[in-house]
Scaffold this motif. Structure first.
Motif, PDB file in Angstrom:
ATOM      1  N   ASP A 160      40.851  53.582  59.625  1.00 56.34           N
ATOM      2  CA  ASP A 160      41.607  52.688  60.484  1.00 56.34           C
ATOM      3  C   ASP A 160      42.700  53.433  61.237  1.00 56.34           C
ATOM      4  O   ASP A 160      42.910  54.628  61.026  1.00 56.34           O
ATOM      5  CB  ASP A 160      42.254  51.592  59.637  1.00 56.34           C
ATOM      6  N   ILE A 161      43.375  52.708  62.116  1.00 54.37           N
ATOM      7  CA  ILE A 161      44.621  53.163  62.728  1.00 54.37           C
ATOM      8  C   ILE A 161      45.662  52.072  62.479  1.00 54.37           C
ATOM      9  O   ILE A 161      45.326  50.994  61.989  1.00 54.37           O
ATOM     10  CB  ILE A 161      44.474  53.468  64.230  1.00 54.37           C
ATOM     11  N   GLY A 162      46.917  52.344  62.824  1.00 59.57           N
ATOM     12  CA  GLY A 162      47.986  51.421  62.446  1.00 59.57           C
ATOM     13  C   GLY A 162      48.805  50.851  63.577  1.00 59.57           C
ATOM     14  O   GLY A 162      50.029  51.039  63.589  1.00 59.57           O
ATOM     15  N   PRO A 163      48.180  50.127  64.535  1.00 62.87           N
ATOM     16  CA  PRO A 163      48.994  49.472  65.562  1.00 62.87           C
ATOM     17  C   PRO A 163      49.979  48.496  64.932  1.00 62.87           C
ATOM     18  O   PRO A 163      49.683  47.845  63.934  1.00 62.87           O
ATOM     19  CB  PRO A 163      47.963  48.753  66.440  1.00 62.87           C
ATOM     20  N   MET A 164      51.148  48.385  65.535  1.00 64.66           N
ATOM     21  CA  MET A 164      52.283  47.715  64.903  1.00 64.66           C
ATOM     22  C   MET A 164      52.511  46.306  65.428  1.00 64.66           C
ATOM     23  O   MET A 164      52.345  46.031  66.613  1.00 64.66           O
ATOM     24  CB  MET A 164      53.544  48.553  65.157  1.00 64.66           C
ATOM     25  N   ALA A 165      52.909  45.426  64.522  1.00 64.19           N
ATOM     26  CA  ALA A 165      53.420  44.102  64.858  1.00 64.19           C
ATOM     27  C   ALA A 165      54.591  43.820  63.924  1.00 64.19           C
ATOM     28  O   ALA A 165      54.988  44.676  63.132  1.00 64.19           O
ATOM     29  CB  ALA A 165      52.322  43.047  64.713  1.00 64.19           C
ATOM     30  N   ILE A 166      55.149  42.623  64.006  1.00 61.08           N
ATOM     31  CA  ILE A 166      56.163  42.158  63.061  1.00 61.08           C
ATOM     32  C   ILE A 166      55.626  40.892  62.405  1.00 61.08           C
ATOM     33  O   ILE A 166      55.272  39.929  63.088  1.00 61.08           O
ATOM     34  CB  ILE A 166      57.505  41.844  63.744  1.00 61.08           C
ATOM     35  N   PHE A 282      62.495  37.861  51.781  1.00 63.66           N
ATOM     36  CA  PHE A 282      62.875  38.337  53.108  1.00 63.66           C
ATOM     37  C   PHE A 282      62.032  37.663  54.185  1.00 63.66           C
ATOM     38  O   PHE A 282      60.938  37.158  53.937  1.00 63.66           O
ATOM     39  CB  PHE A 282      62.765  39.859  53.203  1.00 63.66           C
ATOM     40  N   ALA A 283      62.580  37.689  55.417  1.00 62.83           N
ATOM     41  CA  ALA A 283      61.989  36.905  56.504  1.00 62.83           C
ATOM     42  C   ALA A 283      61.083  37.711  57.427  1.00 62.83           C
ATOM     43  O   ALA A 283      60.251  37.127  58.129  1.00 62.83           O
ATOM     44  CB  ALA A 283      63.096  36.262  57.340  1.00 62.83           C
ATOM     45  N   THR A 284      61.244  39.031  57.467  1.00 64.74           N
ATOM     46  CA  THR A 284      60.409  39.847  58.354  1.00 64.74           C
ATOM     47  C   THR A 284      60.020  41.149  57.664  1.00 64.74           C
ATOM     48  O   THR A 284      60.696  41.600  56.729  1.00 64.74           O
ATOM     49  CB  THR A 284      61.130  40.219  59.671  1.00 64.74           C
ATOM     50  N   VAL A 285      58.952  41.735  58.153  1.00 65.84           N
ATOM     51  CA  VAL A 285      58.541  43.060  57.707  1.00 65.84           C
ATOM     52  C   VAL A 285      57.812  43.740  58.864  1.00 65.84           C
ATOM     53  O   VAL A 285      57.035  43.105  59.576  1.00 65.84           O
ATOM     54  CB  VAL A 285      57.644  42.991  56.452  1.00 65.84           C
ATOM     55  N   ALA A 286      58.130  45.004  59.109  1.00 65.27           N
ATOM     56  CA  ALA A 286      57.379  45.779  60.087  1.00 65.27           C
ATOM     57  C   ALA A 286      55.946  45.876  59.595  1.00 65.27           C
ATOM     58  O   ALA A 286      55.704  46.277  58.463  1.00 65.27           O
ATOM     59  CB  ALA A 286      57.995  47.165  60.255  1.00 65.27           C
ATOM     60  N   ALA A 310      54.091  38.423  65.257  1.00 63.65           N
ATOM     61  CA  ALA A 310      54.544  38.587  66.636  1.00 63.65           C
ATOM     62  C   ALA A 310      54.439  40.054  67.030  1.00 63.65           C
ATOM     63  O   ALA A 310      54.450  40.933  66.168  1.00 63.65           O
ATOM     64  CB  ALA A 310      55.991  38.115  66.778  1.00 63.65           C
ATOM     65  N   PRO A 311      54.344  40.333  68.325  1.00 59.91           N
ATOM     66  CA  PRO A 311      54.302  41.731  68.753  1.00 59.91           C
ATOM     67  C   PRO A 311      55.554  42.488  68.325  1.00 59.91           C
ATOM     68  O   PRO A 311      56.638  41.917  68.224  1.00 59.91           O
ATOM     69  CB  PRO A 311      54.223  41.633  70.285  1.00 59.91           C
ATOM     70  N   ALA A 312      55.384  43.769  68.055  1.00 63.79           N
ATOM     71  CA  ALA A 312      56.520  44.627  67.717  1.00 63.79           C
ATOM     72  C   ALA A 312      57.350  44.904  68.959  1.00 63.79           C
ATOM     73  O   ALA A 312      56.879  44.735  70.092  1.00 63.79           O
ATOM     74  CB  ALA A 312      56.023  45.931  67.114  1.00 63.79           C
TER      75      ALA A 312
END
Length: 442
Positions: A160-166, A282-286, A310-312
């Motif tokens: 895989d690869i690791g494109p980012m979101a939140i 907690f409310a968010t995580v990368a 949501a998008p990073a």
């Protein structure tokens, strides 16, 4: 597919611990029934046992791919050994490569370790680029190149690869007076990780009791630094970690989050971190694509539809791995077949549909399993669209031999000393640099 990812292996300050763990972990590998015990790799009924060593959860078992392969190949039995953290897994792999024993038939390699493995240990692995059923065109050019040595040997097939979101908790955002719709949430921090921290400051003003904004300053550091092409090495292969703008900017953001008491002060992929998901701490995580399966498992059924995506702030690539076959594998021929099958475009697409592990094969991006993918657990979020867009502008990171170890020094030594031990940002930074200096002197 989740990665201990990003967290990777210990630096020199933890070398003693890693060494003590080696014997224990080797024993775990042997207990899997794998090739490490010097047997023929055949079960009592004459079936061939192919062992695969991974870190974290790669998702093959969870997505049913092992079962599917065994049905297609009734003479094969697959046994997987998984070690939670890559910083424990990789030292064991190096030890077994050195002795030529104790190796699984297939060994996973984390992207942060691939440069060192290719440079120093390529001769210990099968050249998969020459094997039947493997077509270089099935992978992103840069992904294929990461596992290819100067002599042309390709020792790993990209997973895989690791494109980012939140990833964020809708219920907690609502209680804190923040928007909950993913488009509006993404707009809060679009274009700048500093805006993500500013949103955290707003969250903390009305944070629901017992909660904080984000899991760890480590996650923030990793997400921010993973959006920059040059981090620890420049394009010429020279170390730049002490003066790197990417590192300094990411460090400052992480320290701001700590000082603002926005983090749960946890270490990613440790048990308390897992428990915090279940407790809604907690409310968010990368959130790289591979993190979705991890969150679903650790947060559990009671949090279904509370999480969304949501998008990073900026495109970033955090994580990604390879499957390799050691020359010392007992069932080398069958291992090559299995590694090629697991990383083929069709299986990468299935894995994304089931586990949200974003494919390194561009031929999958138009497949319905990827393009139209949605994730029920995360509010039916259109993960195919979100992560495909993130991957379009994702930077191709410059990797060096000690890339992952250097990153681990900044996070597991530097950031943690500030976040958990209360040391100053200056002291944490100095401790990280000292740790890296010791590592590079080895």
């Amino acid at each position: 597919m989740r990665r201990s990812a990003h967290m990777s292996r210990r630096t020199a300050a933890l070398a003693t611990t890693a060494a003590l763990l080696t014997g224990l972990l080797a024993g775990c590998a042997d207990d899997s029934g794998g090739s490490g015990r010097g047997g023929s790799g055949e079960s009592a009924d004459g079936k061939k046992t192919v062992t695969i060593g991974v870190f974290g959860v790669f998702g093959y078992k969870q997505a049913g791919l092992y079962d599917e392969y065994q049905k297609l190949n009734p003479g094969v039995v697959i046994k997987e050994t998984s070690i939670e953290r890559a910083d424990q897994y990789y030292p064991q792999l190096l030890t077994h490569l050195g002795t030529g024993s104790g190796l699984q038939d297939i060994q996973a390699i984390e992207v942060g370790n691939i440069a060192e493995t290719v440079t120093r240990h390529a001769d210990k692995f099968v050249d998969l680029g020459r094997e039947k059923g493997v077509d270089e065109k099935n992978w992103l050019d840069w992904k294929w190149a990461q596992a290819t040595a100067e002599d042309g040997r390709t020792i790993g097939l990209g997973t895989d690869i690791g494109p980012m979101a939140i990833c964020y908790r809708k219920d907690l955002f609502e209680k804190a007076g923040l928007p909950t719709e993913r488009e509006k949430v993404g707009a809060l921090w679009a274009g700048d990780w500093e805006k993500y921290v500013e949103t955290g400051e707003k969250y903390m003003e009305k944070a629901p009791s017992g909660t904080v904004y984000t899991d760890t300053a480590i996650g923030l550091f990793n997400a921010s630094v993973s959006g920059r092409v040059e981090r620890y090495y420049d394009r010429d292969g020279e170390l730049i970690h002490k003066d790197s703008p990417a590192v300094k900017d990411s460090w400052d953001l992480a320290m701001r989050a700590v000082e603002g008491k926005m983090t749960a002060r946890l270490k990613q992929f440790d048990k308390p971190w897992d428990q915090a998901y279940a407790n809604g701490r907690f409310a968010t995580v990368a959130c790289p694509a591979w993190m979705l399966g991890y969150i679903k498992e650790k947060a559990g059924p009671k949090a279904a539809d509370k999480w969304d995506i949501a998008p990073a702030p900026k495109p970033a690539n955090w994580g990604g791995s390879f499957l390799s076959v050691p020359e010392a594998a007992k069932n080398k021929e069958e291992a090559v077949k299995l590694a090629a099958w697991l990383t083929a475009p069709e299986q990468q697409a299935k894995l994304f549909r089931k586990q949200a592990s974003f494919p390194s094969s561009p031929t999958t991006y138009e497949m319905p399993e990827v393009a139209d993918a949605r994730h029920e657990y995360f509010g039916d979020a259109p993960i195919g669209e979100i992560f495909s867009r993130a991957a379009e502008d994702m930077p191709t990171l410059v990797l060096g031999e000690k890339d992952l170890a250097i990153q681990t020094a900044f996070t597991d030594v530097g950031v943690l000393q500030v976040e958990q031990q209360g040391k100053s940002p200056e002291a944490g930074w100095a401790a990280a640099l000292k740790n890296i200096d010791n590592l590079l002197d080895q």
